[in-house]
Motif scaffolding. Structure first.
Motif, short mmCIF file in Angstrom:
data_model
loop_
_atom_site.label_atom_id
_atom_site.label_comp_id
_atom_site.label_asym_id
_atom_site.label_seq_id
_atom_site.Cartn_x
_atom_site.Cartn_y
_atom_site.Cartn_z
N ALA A 1 -1.63 2.05 4.37
CA ALA A 1 -0.62 2.10 3.27
C ALA A 1 -1.36 2.95 2.12
CB ALA A 1 -1.02 0.74 2.75
N THR A 2 -2.61 3.04 2.09
CA THR A 2 -3.27 4.05 1.12
C THR A 2 -3.05 5.24 1.59
OG1 THR A 2 -4.84 2.24 0.57
CG2 THR A 2 -5.48 4.80 0.05
N ALA A 3 -3.11 5.68 2.72
CA ALA A 3 -3.00 7.18 3.25
C ALA A 3 -1.54 7.49 3.11
CB ALA A 3 -3.31 7.13 4.51
N GLY A 4 -0.41 6.49 3.48
CA GLY A 4 0.81 6.86 3.15
C GLY A 4 1.32 6.98 1.70
N PHE A 5 0.76 5.99 1.03
CA PHE A 5 1.09 6.18 -0.44
C PHE A 5 0.65 7.54 -1.21
CE2 PHE A 5 0.78 5.54 -5.02
CZ PHE A 5 2.22 5.18 -5.27
N LEU B 1 9.32 2.46 -7.29
CA LEU B 1 9.84 1.49 -6.32
C LEU B 1 8.71 1.19 -5.10
CD1 LEU B 1 11.88 -0.16 -5.48
CD2 LEU B 1 13.02 1.86 -4.29
N SER B 2 8.15 2.50 -4.79
CA SER B 2 7.17 2.42 -3.47
C SER B 2 6.07 1.68 -4.05
CB SER B 2 7.07 3.72 -3.03
OG SER B 2 6.38 4.43 -3.90
N LEU C 1 5.02 -1.61 -2.21
CA LEU C 1 3.43 -1.67 -1.57
C LEU C 1 2.83 -2.82 -2.21
CD1 LEU C 1 1.77 -0.24 0.55
CD2 LEU C 1 0.86 1.17 -1.35
N THR C 2 2.85 -3.02 -3.36
CA THR C 2 2.12 -4.42 -3.75
C THR C 2 2.80 -5.80 -3.18
OG1 THR C 2 2.24 -3.35 -5.89
CG2 THR C 2 1.79 -5.57 -5.97
#
Length: 161
Positions: free
Chosen positions: A74-78, A116-117, A121-122
């Motif tokens: 998730a961190t890498a994608g964001f 929005l992302s 994600l949150t």
């Protein structure tokens, strides 16, 4: 969490074994006691031994593994999504300035997509924690709490002799 009955009906009580417990050595006003000896001459296991035992347990490793399996991708994608937005804004201003609907352009939509992302994600993180980690982590917390209570009872019995 449980709700109180009666006069404090609107307050919520956390069903957590450590909710009111002080951290060891924080504001207790006492000097830490030296380690006591067990009957065989070995030092009695302390709280740090309990925590190390829990940290080495398969249940703790599973909770950490579940956490990492969500957080790392998730961190890498964001981060990649954010960098792509910044790079596109600086390297392709013509693309970002292209109108989509009236005064709304691609850059505005991508910027709103960032917000929005973040919210999505949150939400996904909170859902993942609730469904995949919270119960196991609370079980570990109760296990540690029970072991510490057992140690305290043993110490109290020894002191009473």
């Amino acid at each position: 969490m449980d709700k109180h009955e009666g006069r404090d009906a609107g307050t919520i009580r956390l069903d957590d074994p450590w909710y009111d417990a002080l951290a060891v050595g924080w504001g207790e006003g006492e000097e830490p006691s030296p380690p006591r000896s067990a009957p065989a001459g070995r030092p009695a296991p302390g709280a740090s031994d309990i925590y190390l035992e829990v940290q080495r347990s398969a249940a703790f490793q599973e909770v950490r593994s579940r956490y990492r399996r969500f957080v790392v991708p998730a961190t890498a994608g964001f981060f990649l999504w954010y960098v792509a937005y910044v790079v596109a804004a600086t390297a392709a201003p013509g693309l970002m300035a292209r109108p989509v609907l009236g005064a709304v352009n691609v850059a505005m939509l991508a910027g709103l997509g960032q917000f929005l992302s973040t919210f999505l994600l949150t939400w996904a993180y909170a859902r993942h924690a609730r469904l995949r980690r919270d119960r196991a982590a609370l079980d570990l917390r109760w296990t540690v709490f029970e072991q510490e209570r057992g140690q305290e009872r043993t110490r109290a019995r020894r002191a009473g002799r």
